[in-house]
Design a protein around this motif. Structure first.
Motif, PDB file in Angstrom:
ATOM      1  N   ALA A   1      -8.878 -14.197   9.275  1.00  0.00           N
ATOM      2  CA  ALA A   1      -7.854 -13.214   8.912  1.00  0.00           C
ATOM      3  C   ALA A   1      -7.332 -13.479   7.506  1.00  0.00           C
ATOM      4  O   ALA A   1      -7.192 -14.632   7.082  1.00  0.00           O
ATOM      5  CB  ALA A   1      -6.712 -13.250   9.919  1.00  0.00           C
ATOM      6  N   LEU A   2      -7.041 -12.417   6.784  1.00  0.00           N
ATOM      7  CA  LEU A   2      -6.468 -12.516   5.445  1.00  0.00           C
ATOM      8  C   LEU A   2      -4.995 -12.139   5.434  1.00  0.00           C
ATOM      9  O   LEU A   2      -4.305 -12.351   4.439  1.00  0.00           O
ATOM     10  CB  LEU A   2      -7.233 -11.598   4.479  1.00  0.00           C
ATOM     11  N   TYR A   3      -4.540 -11.559   6.544  1.00  0.00           N
ATOM     12  CA  TYR A   3      -3.157 -11.074   6.639  1.00  0.00           C
ATOM     13  C   TYR A   3      -2.543 -11.634   7.913  1.00  0.00           C
ATOM     14  O   TYR A   3      -3.146 -11.546   8.987  1.00  0.00           O
ATOM     15  CB  TYR A   3      -3.146  -9.541   6.677  1.00  0.00           C
ATOM     16  N   GLU A   4      -1.368 -12.201   7.782  1.00  0.00           N
ATOM     17  CA  GLU A   4      -0.686 -12.759   8.946  1.00  0.00           C
ATOM     18  C   GLU A   4       0.191 -11.681   9.585  1.00  0.00           C
ATOM     19  O   GLU A   4       1.159 -11.216   8.989  1.00  0.00           O
ATOM     20  CB  GLU A   4       0.173 -13.958   8.549  1.00  0.00           C
ATOM     21  N   VAL A   5      -0.181 -11.293  10.793  1.00  0.00           N
ATOM     22  CA  VAL A   5       0.571 -10.260  11.501  1.00  0.00           C
ATOM     23  C   VAL A   5       1.946 -10.813  11.865  1.00  0.00           C
ATOM     24  O   VAL A   5       2.045 -11.916  12.409  1.00  0.00           O
ATOM     25  CB  VAL A   5      -0.172  -9.815  12.773  1.00  0.00           C
ATOM     26  N   PRO A   6       3.022 -10.084  11.569  1.00  0.00           N
ATOM     27  CA  PRO A   6       4.360 -10.585  11.914  1.00  0.00           C
ATOM     28  C   PRO A   6       4.475 -10.866  13.411  1.00  0.00           C
ATOM     29  O   PRO A   6       3.967 -10.107  14.242  1.00  0.00           O
ATOM     30  CB  PRO A   6       5.269  -9.413  11.515  1.00  0.00           C
TER      31      PRO A   6
END
Length: 598
Positions: free
Chosen positions: A8-13
């Motif tokens: 993953a490149l984006y950390e989901v809140p």
């Protein structure tokens, strides 16, 4: 069994919801234009601060009207600024958006509003209002209806003027990442549409990773995108939410009828569309060149672009001679095509159906790279796409970062990740059939190469088995035949038959041009020309090109040109332009029988 994944490149809140994005934008980019709307035919920018204020004011009206947290609110409209505004207002009120295609029939509207339990609806125009009004007796839970074109948004704002800001703050913070954001009803090639429940987490995982992987295409303050896809479709929602997440400037237009003019006035840096849009751009440019007596030059330029693009994938790259020809045609032809596409863009994203290698190489060769992707409603749009810096034409790219693509033993594509939906609304049986041990069964058949690039080869349920036992995936040959300018749609048939055949419909715009250029009567229709030897010969060439992509046993032996079109209104295609094969087969049973007679 084979599978591939990317980190993953984006950390989901861990908590929060999509309304956090518009508050963040107003705080961090208050004066940046995040939206643009048409006012008296001209584009008017909307800053992050202005957009947040309009969303909150509209949300107050929904709260004042009695919309409660978790309530479903239907949205029936073409793609326009108000669509995005209302979508975020519904979320800000703590409710769930139920998009409905503006072309939906009253029966479809009744099913979606009834099945979802919608308590309110925001519609675009008088036709939609009338359709909903005719259904009110069968929708006892529907309390309110507002019409955009009759001041519905303004009425909402006026009625909510006394709602305290603190109440809006409380409502907008109620939903967490795993709560439903929307229920998108699959357009359905068979049976009644199923409500696909997508959460705020699904959109964060989807859009966050798309934006991060394609970061040069989503530069805040520099990039812009023009949305002309149906906003009710999950691909349109990807464009909407990803633009807000980045953020970049987003403009909306209702259709592609005047797309060239809209692109010229908005001048987007990024275009997202379906293959038919890019086919139209190519075919229209070629037809214009032929009409101007420059058809031979255009064809030479197209062949050069394709050869140049193919050479980019070789160790030595394009030869000196090819680079020289490419440079000449860049001035003569390619620059004009760039102008048609708005003049500023270098990239597009295509989904919804296969693009085709030739078209992919053509656009990359002119310096406008079309990145092909693949996804479904259940995967919150793209589950795979070609990265901007490592494109493999002929594939739909690598998995969305943070997700896994697996190829089952029978070739079916399986998906796993935070972007995959929770299940179908109030339909446990369908959910259990689609989801198994956390894996979504797409029903598509595909392959993964050594670098994790996915190629879709067909649909499990659409495989045709001829009388000779040959398995045929219709999509491959249909896409090649449909690439011809004269062909609008093509449906391959042959299940249980001795050979493969096809039904073909004609593109009305290009049929008129062809008829004029070939001395046919003015205004001649497909019905009048379907047996014309010259027209049959042209369509045969399109079929021959399609046959070149498959084995002899899979090739189309016979075809019939139909008098009518496959349209959404006729019930033969879905709003996302997929063929309803069972409906076509039923309605054109006599035409199919004629293919095999004698």
């Amino acid at each position: 069994m084979r599978e591939f994944s990317l980190p993953a490149l984006y950390e989901v809140p861990s908590d929060g919801n999509l309304t956090d994005l518009i508050r963040r934008n107003a705080a961090q980019h208050p004066d940046v234009a995040v939206m643009a709307r048409k006012v008296d035919g001209a584009w008017q920018d909307v800053t992050a601060t202005e957009f947040l204020a309009e969303v909150r004011a509209t949300a107050k009206g929904l709260i004042a009207a009695g919309v409660r947290p978790g309530d479903r609110v239907a949205l029936i409209s073409r793609t326009r600024y108000e669509w995005v505004l209302v979508d975020f207002a519904i979320w800000t009120a703590g409710a769930v958006t139920v998009p409905v295609y503006e072309t939906s029939s009253p029966e479809q509207i009744q099913w979606i509003l009834s099945d979802s339990g919608a308590v309110a609806a925001i519609v675009e125009g008088a036709g939609h209002s009338a359709a909903v009004a005719s259904l009110r007796e069968s929708l006892p839970g529907l309390r309110e209806v507002w019409e955009i074109e009759q001041g519905g948004i303004e009425a909402l704002r006026a009625s909510g003027a006394d709602v305290p800001d603190a109440e809006v703050d409380e409502r907008s913070a109620l939903a967490n990442a795993d709560d439903p954001a929307t229920i998108v009803y699959t357009s359905g090639t068979t049976g009644r549409p199923k409500g696909c429940v997508l959460t705020h987490r699904n959109f964060f995982a989807e859009c966050g990773n798309v934006v991060e992987r394609l970061k040069p295409l989503f530069r805040t303050g520099e990039c812009s995108v023009l949305l002309f896809l149906p906003a009710a479709h999950v691909f349109g929602r990807l464009v909407e939410v990803a633009s807000v997440l980045a953020p970049i400037r987003l403009g909306c237009v209702p259709d592609i009828k005047n797309l060239t003019d809209e692109l010229a006035s908005f001048r987007p840096t990024l275009i997202l569309g379906v293959p038919r849009v890019f086919e139209k751009v190519y075919n229209s440019a070629r037809a214009k060149a032929q009409a101007d007596g420059k058809g031979r030059i255009f064809d030479m330029a197209a062949d050069t672009a394709i050869a140049y693009s193919r050479a980019l994938d070789t160790p030595g790259g394009p030869s000196f001679g090819l680079r020289l020809k490419h440079k000449i045609f860049s001035k003569l032809v390619y620059s004009k095509l760039h102008a048609v596409l708005g003049g500023r863009g270098e990239y597009a994203i295509s989904g919804g159906a296969p693009l085709g290698e030739r078209l992919g190489h053509f656009f990359r060769g002119i310096g406008f790279t079309v990145l092909e992707g693949y996804g479904l409603t259940e995967s919150c749009a793209a589950t795979a796409f070609n990265p901007w810096d490592r494109q493999k034409i002929g594939t739909v790219g690598q998995p969305l970062p943070g997700s896994v693509v697996r190829i089952a033993d029978d070739g079916e594509v399986l998906l796993h990740g935070e972007h995959v939906f929770q299940g179908y609304w109030q339909n446990e049986a369908a959910t259990a059939e689609a989801l198994s041990d956390g894996w979504f069964h797409t029903g598509d058949v595909g392959t993964l190469d050594e670098d994790g690039y996915l190629a879709i080869t067909g649909r499990k349920k659409e495989l045709i088995v001829t009388a000779g036992g040959k398995n045929v995936a219709p999509a491959v040959i249909e896409d090649r035949i449909r690439a011809h300018a004269l062909v609008a749609e093509c449906m391959v048939v042959g299940d249980g038959r001795p050979f493969v055949a096809a039904l073909v419909t004609l593109d009305e715009e290009f049929l008129a041009r062809w008829a004029q250029e070939n001395g046919k009567p003015a205004g001649a229709t497909a019905a009048a020309l379907r047996e014309d030897p010259e027209l049959l010969a042209v369509v045969q060439k399109a079929v021959d090109d399609g046959n070149a992509a498959v084995s002899k046993a899979e090739s189309v032996r016979k075809f019939r040109i139909l008098s009518s079109q496959f349209t959404e209104e006729s019930g033969h295609i879905t709003p996302s332009l997929k063929l309803k094969r069972n409906v076509v087969a039923k309605d054109f049973a006599d035409e199919i029988e004629a293919l095999y007679r004698g």
